[in-house]
Write a protein that holds these residues in place. Structure first.
Motif, PDB file in Angstrom:
ATOM      1  N   ASP A   1      37.608  44.418  35.003  1.00 39.46           N
ATOM      2  CA  ASP A   1      36.629  44.786  33.975  1.00 39.46           C
ATOM      3  C   ASP A   1      35.645  43.633  33.844  1.00 39.46           C
ATOM      4  O   ASP A   1      36.037  42.501  33.529  1.00 39.46           O
ATOM      5  N   HIS A   2      34.386  43.903  34.090  1.00 36.51           N
ATOM      6  CA  HIS A   2      33.368  42.855  34.076  1.00 36.51           C
ATOM      7  C   HIS A   2      32.994  42.483  32.639  1.00 36.51           C
ATOM      8  O   HIS A   2      32.730  43.347  31.802  1.00 36.51           O
ATOM      9  N   ASP A   3      33.001  41.182  32.370  1.00 41.88           N
ATOM     10  CA  ASP A   3      32.563  40.665  31.072  1.00 41.88           C
ATOM     11  C   ASP A   3      31.488  39.619  31.306  1.00 41.88           C
ATOM     12  O   ASP A   3      31.581  38.801  32.240  1.00 41.88           O
ATOM     13  N   VAL A   4      30.483  39.617  30.458  1.00 43.97           N
ATOM     14  CA  VAL A   4      29.346  38.706  30.627  1.00 43.97           C
ATOM     15  C   VAL A   4      29.659  37.330  30.061  1.00 43.97           C
ATOM     16  O   VAL A   4      29.409  36.300  30.698  1.00 43.97           O
ATOM     17  N   LEU A   5      30.208  37.283  28.859  1.00 37.39           N
ATOM     18  CA  LEU A   5      30.387  36.007  28.169  1.00 37.39           C
ATOM     19  C   LEU A   5      31.772  35.399  28.381  1.00 37.39           C
ATOM     20  O   LEU A   5      31.963  34.213  28.124  1.00 37.39           O
ATOM     21  N   THR A   6      32.730  36.190  28.814  1.00 30.88           N
ATOM     22  CA  THR A   6      34.092  35.678  29.009  1.00 30.88           C
ATOM     23  C   THR A   6      34.550  35.988  30.430  1.00 30.88           C
ATOM     24  O   THR A   6      33.809  36.560  31.233  1.00 30.88           O
ATOM     25  N   PHE A   7      35.790  35.606  30.727  1.00 28.51           N
ATOM     26  CA  PHE A   7      36.341  35.888  32.049  1.00 28.51           C
ATOM     27  C   PHE A   7      36.544  37.391  32.226  1.00 28.51           C
ATOM     28  O   PHE A   7      36.821  38.116  31.266  1.00 28.51           O
ATOM     29  N   ASN A   8      36.409  37.826  33.462  1.00 27.47           N
ATOM     30  CA  ASN A   8      36.687  39.231  33.772  1.00 27.47           C
ATOM     31  C   ASN A   8      38.162  39.537  33.516  1.00 27.47           C
ATOM     32  O   ASN A   8      39.032  38.687  33.714  1.00 27.47           O
ATOM     33  N   ASP A   9      38.428  40.775  33.087  1.00 26.60           N
ATOM     34  CA  ASP A   9      39.796  41.184  32.768  1.00 26.60           C
ATOM     35  C   ASP A   9      40.398  41.998  33.907  1.00 26.60           C
ATOM     36  O   ASP A   9      39.713  42.826  34.527  1.00 26.60           O
ATOM     37  N   PHE A  10      41.674  41.789  34.132  1.00 22.66           N
ATOM     38  CA  PHE A  10      42.399  42.522  35.170  1.00 22.66           C
ATOM     39  C   PHE A  10      42.751  43.916  34.667  1.00 22.66           C
ATOM     40  O   PHE A  10      43.318  44.080  33.583  1.00 22.66           O
ATOM     41  N   ALA A  11      42.429  44.941  35.473  1.00 27.23           N
ATOM     42  CA  ALA A  11      42.700  46.326  35.078  1.00 27.23           C
ATOM     43  C   ALA A  11      43.806  46.964  35.908  1.00 27.23           C
ATOM     44  O   ALA A  11      44.482  47.883  35.438  1.00 27.23           O
ATOM     45  N   GLY A  12      43.991  46.503  37.131  1.00 26.48           N
ATOM     46  CA  GLY A  12      45.041  47.079  37.969  1.00 26.48           C
ATOM     47  C   GLY A  12      44.830  46.714  39.426  1.00 26.48           C
ATOM     48  O   GLY A  12      43.743  46.280  39.827  1.00 26.48           O
ATOM     49  N   GLU A  13      45.884  46.893  40.220  1.00 24.23           N
ATOM     50  CA  GLU A  13      45.788  46.586  41.643  1.00 24.23           C
ATOM     51  C   GLU A  13      46.511  47.658  42.447  1.00 24.23           C
ATOM     52  O   GLU A  13      47.402  48.352  41.939  1.00 24.23           O
ATOM     53  N   ALA A  14      46.101  47.784  43.711  1.00 26.84           N
ATOM     54  CA  ALA A  14      46.733  48.754  44.609  1.00 26.84           C
ATOM     55  C   ALA A  14      46.715  48.186  46.019  1.00 26.84           C
ATOM     56  O   ALA A  14      45.858  47.363  46.368  1.00 26.84           O
ATOM     57  N   PHE A  15      47.671  48.636  46.829  1.00 23.08           N
ATOM     58  CA  PHE A  15      47.834  48.108  48.182  1.00 23.08           C
ATOM     59  C   PHE A  15      47.857  49.251  49.187  1.00 23.08           C
ATOM     60  O   PHE A  15      48.438  50.311  48.934  1.00 23.08           O
ATOM     61  N   LEU A  16      47.234  49.012  50.343  1.00 25.60           N
ATOM     62  CA  LEU A  16      47.212  50.002  51.419  1.00 25.60           C
ATOM     63  C   LEU A  16      47.588  49.308  52.722  1.00 25.60           C
ATOM     64  O   LEU A  16      46.926  48.347  53.137  1.00 25.60           O
ATOM     65  N   ALA A  17      48.659  49.778  53.361  1.00 37.27           N
ATOM     66  CA  ALA A  17      49.109  49.190  54.625  1.00 37.27           C
ATOM     67  C   ALA A  17      48.131  49.542  55.738  1.00 37.27           C
ATOM     68  O   ALA A  17      47.771  50.713  55.925  1.00 37.27           O
ATOM     69  N   LEU A  18      47.686  48.536  56.502  1.00 34.43           N
ATOM     70  CA  LEU A  18      46.731  48.781  57.579  1.00 34.43           C
ATOM     71  C   LEU A  18      47.367  49.520  58.749  1.00 34.43           C
ATOM     72  O   LEU A  18      46.688  50.233  59.489  1.00 34.43           O
ATOM     73  N   GLY A  19      48.666  49.357  58.914  1.00 35.72           N
ATOM     74  CA  GLY A  19      49.326  49.973  60.058  1.00 35.72           C
ATOM     75  C   GLY A  19      49.299  51.485  60.051  1.00 35.72           C
ATOM     76  O   GLY A  19      49.542  52.116  61.085  1.00 35.72           O
ATOM     77  N   ASN A  20      48.981  52.090  58.899  1.00 32.20           N
ATOM     78  CA  ASN A  20      49.020  53.551  58.792  1.00 32.20           C
ATOM     79  C   ASN A  20      47.647  54.207  58.828  1.00 32.20           C
ATOM     80  O   ASN A  20      47.552  55.436  58.781  1.00 32.20           O
ATOM     81  N   ILE A  21      46.581  53.415  58.897  1.00 31.30           N
ATOM     82  CA  ILE A  21      45.251  54.027  58.810  1.00 31.30           C
ATOM     83  C   ILE A  21      44.793  54.506  60.191  1.00 31.30           C
ATOM     84  O   ILE A  21      45.236  53.995  61.227  1.00 31.30           O
ATOM     85  N   PRO A  22      43.913  55.494  60.236  1.00 31.15           N
ATOM     86  CA  PRO A  22      43.390  55.995  61.523  1.00 31.15           C
ATOM     87  C   PRO A  22      42.752  54.870  62.338  1.00 31.15           C
ATOM     88  O   PRO A  22      42.050  54.014  61.800  1.00 31.15           O
ATOM     89  N   GLY A  23      43.032  54.884  63.618  1.00 31.44           N
ATOM     90  CA  GLY A  23      42.500  53.860  64.505  1.00 31.44           C
ATOM     91  C   GLY A  23      43.454  52.710  64.718  1.00 31.44           C
ATOM     92  O   GLY A  23      43.386  52.015  65.734  1.00 31.44           O
ATOM     93  N   VAL A  24      44.353  52.481  63.753  1.00 32.95           N
ATOM     94  CA  VAL A  24      45.379  51.441  63.889  1.00 32.95           C
ATOM     95  C   VAL A  24      46.712  52.090  64.223  1.00 32.95           C
ATOM     96  O   VAL A  24      47.430  51.648  65.125  1.00 32.95           O
ATOM     97  N   ASP A  25      47.010  53.149  63.522  1.00 29.52           N
ATOM     98  CA  ASP A  25      48.230  53.911  63.791  1.00 29.52           C
ATOM     99  C   ASP A  25      48.121  54.546  65.176  1.00 29.52           C
ATOM    100  O   ASP A  25      47.173  55.282  65.465  1.00 29.52           O
ATOM    101  N   GLU A  26      49.077  54.260  66.039  1.00 26.00           N
ATOM    102  CA  GLU A  26      49.035  54.758  67.412  1.00 26.00           C
ATOM    103  C   GLU A  26      49.102  56.278  67.481  1.00 26.00           C
ATOM    104  O   GLU A  26      48.724  56.882  68.482  1.00 26.00           O
ATOM    105  N   ASN A  27      49.594  56.904  66.429  1.00 21.41           N
ATOM    106  CA  ASN A  27      49.706  58.365  66.421  1.00 21.41           C
ATOM    107  C   ASN A  27      48.404  59.050  66.026  1.00 21.41           C
ATOM    108  O   ASN A  27      48.293  60.272  66.094  1.00 21.41           O
ATOM    109  N   ASN A  28      47.423  58.260  65.559  1.00 13.68           N
ATOM    110  CA  ASN A  28      46.141  58.832  65.156  1.00 13.68           C
ATOM    111  C   ASN A  28      45.100  58.655  66.263  1.00 13.68           C
ATOM    112  O   ASN A  28      45.068  57.619  66.938  1.00 13.68           O
TER     113      ASN A  28
END
Length: 558
Positions: free
Chosen positions: A479-506
């Protein structure tokens, strides 16, 4: 009223009115029973028509009186047995006392009474067998309470001296174990299953489990109380050994680096061996096993105490030694299958200590990568959408990783106006592999909990880098703040091994057209005491570790 020698309440040992006639009435019952047995000499058709066949119904009101007498005699004899208690002498494997023999003899007499009673009506005998079990269990618990009080009066729990094998303690827990074991076979000896089957057939309500629970609940309750009493007494053993174990563990941990672990651990093993051999000789196997469990837990706790603390004072060889010592202790307590089973030694406490040792042995960069791998696993298993959902797409083509951040929904409000000003940071991990790839971020979307980004990002990477084990994309919503530090809202992770072009099955792909959207539930770290973060935080002189912990603490859910 109190017995002056043992402090035993005697009010409960008073017979109910009319109980004095119980013995003669029972003798009459046995005489009639014997008479009825002569019907076997009559023709079968005549046997069924005899009025005396239901003789037992005449005595139903007397059964309660017989039970009262049996309980009174058992309690009285147990009390007397403890007053005259002596340690048994002779060629016994382990020590026990005369009171344990007397107590189990009381139980035998009650069971013998039930055998002689031989109540012909199985269904009607249900309530009686419940009373028999209650009688024996009450006597067993009464015995355990008196025996424990007698040990307590010797100052067993207040003794401040260093541990030494206490003969009276050993006899007490052995006595309790003898009595507990006598209860274990009670259901079989009283033919409880036959009675339960008869009740179920007669009632036809299919509630056999309910009848069983009511009956065995009494037995299980008494067994649990005796077990708890034994554990209470035995727990004092490990507690008194702990100061010496602490000292020996300190010697092990802080011996000179030049001293091999097998030699540094000798004082600890010698202390354990000398006392455990004596306890093994004095205790029943089940009781000795209980002691081993307690002492093993204390060893794990003390090893953990030496391991934790300011890691700045400790070098890698320190943790290597403790890790080797842990395996030596496992072998010692396992004792070539003569001690504790491996599945019991490798308990939850063991795995926590072993895991923390592994963490302490691991360099900071590797530990950070391990932390992110765990977060990736959290991503795969999380079903909660309490922090919102991020929609993305990604593919690899010709040494280029393309990432599209589409939108997010239900982002948590972090501004006073009830909204947020969200933006997304995209980072490739592990940093050691993607050190040349700077993190990128989307534009800020003002005053919304459902931001539409629709932005594409490109990272120059190789296929080999994307296929490195644990390679992933970290999406951080802020969350962007002008006068104070930005606030954390959440995080997510995506494994590269499963995406098209990296996964050998795709098949290969060169644009986002037709590419399936991936929805990632946003997460917060909820474990404030995460072992990896604690390990890194203890590395006070390590800037990388401290910076990482500071960053992650901002992401821990309040």
């Amino acid at each position: 009223m109190q017995n002056t020698e043992l402090g035993i309440p005697t009010d409960e040992l008073v017979l109910a009115p009319g109980a004095e006639l119980a013995t003669s009435t029972f003798e009459l019952y046995l005489a009639v029973q014997e008479l009825v047995n002569f019907r076997e000499n009559l023709p079968p058709q005549d046997q069924k028509t005899l009025a005396i066949n239901t003789y037992y119904e005449w005595f139903e009101p007397a059964v309660d009186k017989w039970m009262d007498v049996a309980k009174y005699k058992a309690m009285h004899r147990i009390r007397k047995a403890l007053e005259l208690n002596k340690t048994c002498t002779g060629d016994f494997i382990v020590k026990h006392s005369t009171s344990a023999v007397d107590a189990t003899s009381c139980f035998f007499q009650i069971k013998e009474f039930w055998r002689q009673l031989a109540w012909p009506d199985l269904v009607g005998s249900y309530n009686f067998v419940v009373k028999i079990i209650d009688c024996i269990c009450s006597a067993a618990v009464y015995y355990s309470d008196l025996l424990h009080q007698k040990l307590q009066d010797t100052g067993y729990y207040e003794d401040p001296t260093a541990f030494k094998v206490n003969g009276e303690m050993c006899v007490t827990v052995n006595d309790l174990e003898y009595v507990r074991r006598s209860l274990a076979a009670l259901g079989t000896e009283l033919h409880v299953d036959n009675i339960l089957e008869a009740v179920e057939m007669a009632t036809g309500d299919g509630n056999r489990q309910q009848w069983r629970n009511a009956l065995y609940g009494i037995l299980d309750g008494a067994t649990t109380q005796l077990e708890a009493r034994v554990l209470q007494i035995i727990s004092r053993v490990a507690a008194k050994m702990r100061p010496a174990l602490k000292k020996a563990m300190f010697h092990l941990a802080w011996s000179p680096d030049s001293l091999p672990t097998a030699e540094a651990i000798c004082p600890l093993l010698e202390y354990l061996d000398s006392h455990l051999v004596a306890l093994n000789a004095a205790l029943l196997p089940r009781n000795f096993e209980r002691v081993l469990h307690d002492v093993w837990d204390v060893c794990l706790l003390e090893l953990g105490q030496q391991m934790d603390g300011n890691a700045g004072d400790k070098v890698a060889v320190f943790y290597e030694r403790l890790y080797e010592a842990l395996e030596i202790l496992v072998d010692f307590f396992h004792a070539d299958q003569k001690g504790l089973p491996l599945d019991q030694l490798k308990s939850a406490t063991y795995w926590r200590v072993e895991q923390r040792l592994q963490y302490h042995k691991t360099e900071t960069e590797g530990l950070i990568h391990l932390y992110y791998l765990q977060r990736l696993q959290d991503q795969l298993s999380t079903e909660s959408i309490e922090y919102g959902v991020l929609s993305v797409r990604a593919y690899f083509n010709h040494d280029s990783l393309c990432v599209e951040v589409l939108n997010a929904r239900d982002v948590i409000p972090l501004d006073p106006n009830g909204f947020s000003d969200p933006f997304v940071i995209i980072e490739l991990l592990p940093r050691k592999v993607f050190a040349h790839c700077a993190e990128q971020q989307t534009n800020v979307q003002k005053k919304t909990l459902h931001p539409m980004f629709d932005e594409c990002f490109e990272f120059s990477v190789t296929l080999e880098q994307c296929r490195v084990e644990g390679a992933m994309i970290l999406f951080t919503v802020m969350d962007h703040d002008v006068l104070t530090f930005n606030d954390f809202a959440g995080e997510a992770f995506l494994a590269l091994g499963n995406i098209p072009g990296v996964d050998e099955n795709n098949t290969s792909i060169d644009n986002f057209h037709g590419l399936k959207t991936v929805e990632l539930n946003l997460m917060h770290q909820k474990n404030k005491n995460h072992a990896i973060l604690q390990t890194l935080e203890s590395r006070t002189g390590d800037k990388m570790a401290q910076d990482f912990v500071k960053k992650q603490k901002q992401r821990i859910s309040a």
